[in-house]
Design a protein around this motif. Structure first.
Motif, PDB file in Angstrom:
ATOM      1  N   LYS A 225       0.879  -1.454  -0.025  1.00  0.00           N
ATOM      2  CA  LYS A 225      -0.028  -0.019   0.004  1.00  0.00           C
ATOM      3  C   LYS A 225       1.046   1.288   0.030  1.00  0.00           C
ATOM      4  N   THR A 226       0.516   2.389  -0.876  1.00  0.00           N
ATOM      5  CA  THR A 226       1.011   3.655  -0.867  1.00  0.00           C
ATOM      6  C   THR A 226       0.775   4.487   0.287  1.00  0.00           C
ATOM      7  N   LEU A 227       1.412   5.532   0.291  1.00  0.00           N
ATOM      8  CA  LEU A 227       1.366   6.508   1.563  1.00  0.00           C
ATOM      9  C   LEU A 227       0.011   7.034   1.565  1.00  0.00           C
ATOM     10  N   GLN A 228      -0.746   7.478   0.379  1.00  0.00           N
ATOM     11  CA  GLN A 228      -2.119   7.937   0.405  1.00  0.00           C
ATOM     12  C   GLN A 228      -2.950   6.979   1.117  1.00  0.00           C
ATOM     13  N   ILE A 229      -2.864   5.751   0.788  1.00  0.00           N
ATOM     14  CA  ILE A 229      -3.789   4.634   1.380  1.00  0.00           C
ATOM     15  C   ILE A 229      -3.437   4.459   2.706  1.00  0.00           C
ATOM     16  N   MET A 230      -2.401   4.479   3.243  1.00  0.00           N
ATOM     17  CA  MET A 230      -1.941   4.510   4.493  1.00  0.00           C
ATOM     18  C   MET A 230      -2.628   5.723   5.123  1.00  0.00           C
ATOM     19  N   LEU A 231      -2.805   6.840   4.657  1.00  0.00           N
ATOM     20  CA  LEU A 231      -3.357   7.915   5.173  1.00  0.00           C
ATOM     21  C   LEU A 231      -4.934   7.877   5.389  1.00  0.00           C
ATOM     22  N   ARG A 232      -5.443   7.316   4.334  1.00  0.00           N
ATOM     23  CA  ARG A 232      -6.989   6.890   4.635  1.00  0.00           C
ATOM     24  C   ARG A 232      -7.081   5.901   5.985  1.00  0.00           C
ATOM     25  N   THR A 233      -6.049   5.041   5.723  1.00  0.00           N
ATOM     26  CA  THR A 233      -6.342   3.779   6.913  1.00  0.00           C
ATOM     27  C   THR A 233      -5.868   4.424   8.268  1.00  0.00           C
ATOM     28  N   ILE A 234      -5.277   5.486   8.168  1.00  0.00           N
ATOM     29  CA  ILE A 234      -5.189   6.147   9.681  1.00  0.00           C
ATOM     30  C   ILE A 234      -6.076   7.056  10.076  1.00  0.00           C
ATOM     31  N   VAL A 235      -6.717   7.665   9.045  1.00  0.00           N
ATOM     32  CA  VAL A 235      -8.066   8.300   9.264  1.00  0.00           C
ATOM     33  C   VAL A 235      -9.115   7.300   9.816  1.00  0.00           C
ATOM     34  N   VAL A 236      -9.274   6.280   9.198  1.00  0.00           N
ATOM     35  CA  VAL A 236     -10.526   5.335   9.461  1.00  0.00           C
ATOM     36  C   VAL A 236      -9.990   4.731  10.713  1.00  0.00           C
ATOM     37  N   THR A 237      -8.901   4.429  11.238  1.00  0.00           N
ATOM     38  CA  THR A 237      -8.528   3.659  12.498  1.00  0.00           C
ATOM     39  C   THR A 237      -8.807   4.557  13.596  1.00  0.00           C
ATOM     40  N   VAL A 238      -8.226   5.896  13.135  1.00  0.00           N
ATOM     41  CA  VAL A 238      -8.501   6.933  14.454  1.00  0.00           C
ATOM     42  C   VAL A 238      -9.743   7.210  14.708  1.00  0.00           C
ATOM     43  N   GLU A 239     -10.816   6.982  13.763  1.00  0.00           N
ATOM     44  CA  GLU A 239     -12.321   7.388  14.029  1.00  0.00           C
ATOM     45  C   GLU A 239     -12.683   5.939  14.645  1.00  0.00           C
ATOM     46  N   THR A 240     -12.120   5.119  14.395  1.00  0.00           N
ATOM     47  CA  THR A 240     -12.733   3.744  14.973  1.00  0.00           C
ATOM     48  C   THR A 240     -12.233   3.751  16.457  1.00  0.00           C
ATOM     49  N   LEU A 241     -11.024   3.949  16.968  1.00  0.00           N
ATOM     50  CA  LEU A 241     -10.481   4.119  18.336  1.00  0.00           C
ATOM     51  C   LEU A 241     -11.424   5.295  18.971  1.00  0.00           C
ATOM     52  N   GLU A 242     -11.540   6.523  18.157  1.00  0.00           N
ATOM     53  CA  GLU A 242     -12.224   7.376  18.778  1.00  0.00           C
ATOM     54  C   GLU A 242     -13.885   7.016  19.196  1.00  0.00           C
ATOM     55  N   SER A 248      -7.295   0.951  24.366  1.00  0.00           N
ATOM     56  CA  SER A 248      -6.347   1.360  25.074  1.00  0.00           C
ATOM     57  C   SER A 248      -5.458   2.284  24.350  1.00  0.00           C
ATOM     58  N   ASP A 249      -5.431   2.183  23.081  1.00  0.00           N
ATOM     59  CA  ASP A 249      -4.480   2.934  22.160  1.00  0.00           C
ATOM     60  C   ASP A 249      -4.789   4.249  22.208  1.00  0.00           C
ATOM     61  N   TYR A 250      -6.131   4.285  22.604  1.00  0.00           N
ATOM     62  CA  TYR A 250      -6.596   5.879  22.142  1.00  0.00           C
ATOM     63  C   TYR A 250      -6.346   6.777  23.527  1.00  0.00           C
ATOM     64  N   THR A 251      -5.898   6.180  24.744  1.00  0.00           N
ATOM     65  CA  THR A 251      -5.819   6.912  25.725  1.00  0.00           C
ATOM     66  C   THR A 251      -4.535   7.788  25.866  1.00  0.00           C
ATOM     67  N   GLU A 252      -3.775   7.468  25.034  1.00  0.00           N
ATOM     68  CA  GLU A 252      -2.428   8.681  24.999  1.00  0.00           C
ATOM     69  C   GLU A 252      -2.557   9.245  23.823  1.00  0.00           C
ATOM     70  N   VAL A 253      -3.491   9.438  22.965  1.00  0.00           N
ATOM     71  CA  VAL A 253      -3.251  10.593  21.700  1.00  0.00           C
ATOM     72  C   VAL A 253      -4.763  10.648  21.398  1.00  0.00           C
ATOM     73  N   PHE A 254      -5.065  11.636  20.780  1.00  0.00           N
ATOM     74  CA  PHE A 254      -6.396  12.078  20.336  1.00  0.00           C
ATOM     75  C   PHE A 254      -6.402  12.055  18.925  1.00  0.00           C
ATOM     76  N   SER A 255      -7.661  12.020  18.267  1.00  0.00           N
ATOM     77  CA  SER A 255      -8.091  11.638  16.852  1.00  0.00           C
ATOM     78  C   SER A 255      -7.490  12.897  15.901  1.00  0.00           C
ATOM     79  N   GLN A 256      -7.664  14.114  16.558  1.00  0.00           N
ATOM     80  CA  GLN A 256      -7.566  15.223  15.590  1.00  0.00           C
ATOM     81  C   GLN A 256      -5.790  15.382  15.550  1.00  0.00           C
ATOM     82  N   GLY A 257      -5.211  15.254  16.453  1.00  0.00           N
ATOM     83  CA  GLY A 257      -3.728  15.272  16.298  1.00  0.00           C
ATOM     84  C   GLY A 257      -3.203  14.111  15.571  1.00  0.00           C
ATOM     85  N   LEU A 258      -3.687  12.869  15.649  1.00  0.00           N
ATOM     86  CA  LEU A 258      -3.188  11.966  14.695  1.00  0.00           C
ATOM     87  C   LEU A 258      -3.524  12.303  13.126  1.00  0.00           C
TER      88      LEU A 258
END
Length: 292
Positions: A225-242, A248-258
Motif C-alpha cells: 500500500k502507498t502513503l495515500q492509502i496509509m493516510l486513509r487507513t490512519i483516518v479510518v483507524t483513528v475514527e474507530t478508536l475514537e 487502550s491505544d486511544y488513551t495516549e493520543v487524540f484523533s485530531q492530532g493523529l
C-alpha cells in the motif's frame, strides 16, 4: 556607469493585486500551519484551545503513534519507489513521443497525434482497465500504478510545442556532424527544453505521490500500500478508536492530532521540494504553450 532604472510608482491596481495575493497566501498557508500546530499539541491542550498559533503543550506522541503503529514507513517506501520509477517512465515516454511528433519526416505522424488526442476524451473504463491489470498479473504490484499513470497527453502536447519552437537548423547541424537520432534527441533537444522537462517532471512526481484511486483498487495487500492509502487507513483507524472508548491505544493520543500528524507527514516532502524548482515553472509552461 549604469543608469539607474526609474521605478514606476504604485497605483491602485498594484495595491489591489498585492492585497489580493496576500489574502490568497494566508488562505493557503493557514490550514497547513494549523494542522502542523495541532499535530504537536496534546489532547487536553487542544480541547481548551482548538485554535493555537503555537502549541501550548508540545508533544511528539501523535507522530510516534503514526510511525510506530501505523506502518507508515512501508507506505513511504512504496510511494517513493512508484514516484521515482513512474516519473522516469513518464518523462521518457513523453519526451520521445513529443520528439517524434515534432520531426517532419516521421511517417504516420498525424495519425499518432490524433490517437493521442483521443485518449484525452475517451477512456477504457474502470472494469475493462481492472480486468486488463488482473489478466497481466499486476494486482498488488506497484507497476500497475506506474503503467496506468505513465502517459500524459497534455504533457506530450506541451513538450511537442516546445520542441517545435527550436530551430530545425540545430538538428540538421548535429546530424551533419555525425550524431545519430538518439544523440540529437539527448544532446540537443532535451537540454534546450530543460525548463519544460523540470516542470513536468515535478508535475508527474506530484501526480504519482498523490495518486490514491487506482492504488485503493489494485493494491490490497498491506505490504504494497502507498502513503495515500496509509493516510486513509490512519483516518479510518483513528475514527474507530475514537468511537471505542475502551480502546487502550486511544488513551495516549487524540484523533485530531493523529489526523494532522498524518497529513503533515504526507505533504511535507512535496512542500520542501517545490520551492527549489519554482523558478522553472513559469518559463517551462510559457515555452511549451506559445505555439499550439
Amino acid at each position: 556607469m549604469k543608469e539607474k532604472t526609474q521605478k514606476r510608482p504604485l497605483d491602485g491596481m498594484d495595491i489591489f493585486c498585492a492585497a489580493l495575493l496576500t489574502v490568497m497566501v494566508v488562505l493557503v498557508i493557514f490550514p497547513f500551519y494549523t494542522s502542523l500546530v495541532t499535530a504537536f499539541t496534546t489532547s487536553a491542550s487542544y480541547m481548551q484551545h482548538p485554535v493555537q498559533l503555537l502549541p501550548r503543550s508540545f508533544t511528539l506522541e501523535n507522530f510516534s503513534f503514526v510511525f510506530e503503529r501505523m506502518n507508515i514507513v512501508s507506505g513511504y517506501a512504496n510511494t517513493i519507489f512508484i514516484v521515482a520509477v513512474g516519473t522516469l517512465l513518464t518523462m521518457f515516454i513523453s519526451l520521445t513521443y513529443a520528439y517524434a511528433l515534432s520531426m517532419r519526416d516521421v511517417p504516420g505522424k498525424k495519425f499518432f497525434f490524433l490517437l493521442l488526442l483521443m485518449t484525452m476524451y475517451f477512456g477504457g473504463g474502470l472494469i475493462p482497465t481492472y480486468m486488463l491489470i488482473r489478466d497481466l498479473g499486476m494486482i498488488n504490484s506497484p507497476f500497475a500504478i506506474i503503467f496506468l499513470c505513465g502517459v500524459s497527453p497534455f504533457n506530450i502536447i506541451i513538450m511537442k510545442n516546445g520542441i517545435d519552437q527550436l530551430p530545425e537548423s540545430l538538428f540538421e547541424a548535429a546530424r551533419v556532424s555525425g550524431a545519430n537520432e538518439w544523440q540529437v534527441f539527448l544532446l540537443v533537444a532535451v537540454p534546450l527544453i530543460k525548463p519544460i522537462v523540470v516542470t513536468f517532471s515535478l508535475f508527474a512526481a506530484v501526480g504519482y505521490w498523490n495518486e490514491w484511486y487506482w492504488s485503493m483498487i489494485v493494491l490490497t495487500k498491506p505490504a504494497v500500500k502507498t502513503l495515500q492509502i496509509m493516510l486513509r487507513t490512519i483516518v479510518v483507524t483513528v475514527e474507530t478508536l475514537e468511537m471505542d472508548s475502551a480502546a487502550s491505544d486511544y488513551t495516549e493520543v487524540f484523533s485530531q492530532g493523529l489526523k494532522m500528524a498524518a497529513v503533515v507527514i504526507t505533504m511535507l516532502p512535496i512542500m520542501i521540494i517545490y520551492p527549489f524548482l519554482q523558478k522553472h515553472f513559469a518559463q517551462g509552461i510559457l515555452v511549451g504553450a506559445v505555439k499550439m
